[in-house]
Design a protein around this motif. Structure first.
Motif, PDB file in Angstrom:
ATOM      1  N   UNK A  40       0.798  -1.225   0.000  1.00 33.59           N
ATOM      2  CA  UNK A  40       0.000   0.000   0.000  1.00 33.59           C
ATOM      3  C   UNK A  40       0.831   1.274   0.000  1.00 33.59           C
ATOM      4  N   UNK A  41       2.121   1.168   0.190  1.00 32.41           N
ATOM      5  CA  UNK A  41       2.971   2.358   0.282  1.00 32.41           C
ATOM      6  C   UNK A  41       2.900   3.268  -0.925  1.00 32.41           C
ATOM      7  N   UNK A  42       3.085   2.743  -2.130  1.00 32.03           N
ATOM      8  CA  UNK A  42       3.014   3.620  -3.308  1.00 32.03           C
ATOM      9  C   UNK A  42       1.644   4.290  -3.474  1.00 32.03           C
ATOM     10  N   UNK A  43       0.578   3.555  -3.209  1.00 39.64           N
ATOM     11  CA  UNK A  43      -0.764   4.139  -3.325  1.00 39.64           C
ATOM     12  C   UNK A  43      -0.959   5.244  -2.294  1.00 39.64           C
ATOM     13  N   UNK A  44      -0.511   5.008  -1.063  1.00 45.63           N
ATOM     14  CA  UNK A  44      -0.646   6.027  -0.022  1.00 45.63           C
ATOM     15  C   UNK A  44       0.211   7.253  -0.329  1.00 45.63           C
ATOM     16  N   UNK A  45       1.369   7.041  -0.911  1.00 46.04           N
ATOM     17  CA  UNK A  45       2.224   8.156  -1.304  1.00 46.04           C
ATOM     18  C   UNK A  45       1.538   9.001  -2.365  1.00 46.04           C
ATOM     19  N   UNK A  46       0.909   8.337  -3.329  1.00 42.20           N
ATOM     20  CA  UNK A  46       0.184   9.070  -4.370  1.00 42.20           C
ATOM     21  C   UNK A  46      -0.967   9.873  -3.810  1.00 42.20           C
ATOM     22  N   UNK A  47      -1.719   9.290  -2.904  1.00 39.13           N
ATOM     23  CA  UNK A  47      -2.835  10.004  -2.281  1.00 39.13           C
ATOM     24  C   UNK A  47      -2.319  11.211  -1.501  1.00 39.13           C
ATOM     25  N   UNK A  48      -1.246  11.029  -0.764  1.00 44.65           N
ATOM     26  CA  UNK A  48      -0.670  12.135   0.011  1.00 44.65           C
ATOM     27  C   UNK A  48      -0.200  13.254  -0.912  1.00 44.65           C
TER      28      UNK A  48
END
Length: 58
Positions: A40-48
């Motif tokens: 989930x790290x890349x997805x959360x980074x994109x959302x942030x």
């Protein structure tokens, strides 16, 4: 015949604990955190980053 209170007090006085069990729980929790973070790290980074862009564009 021991009372329930005496039995409970004797159990609480024994503070050896279940060290192998706690070590296993700790390692499994760390493994799950790393696995979820990796997925989930890349997805959360994109959302942030999108949120920061929307806030800073005003």
């Amino acid at each position: 015949m021991q009372t329930l209170l005496a039995k409970t007090a004797a159990r609480l006085a024994d503070d050896r604990g279940d060290v192998p069990g706690w070590v296993l729980i700790t390692l499994m929790t760390a493994g799950l955190v790393l696995l979820i973070w990796g997925v989930a790290g890349p997805a959360l980074t994109g959302v942030f980053e999108q949120a920061i862009e929307r806030v800073s564009s005003f």
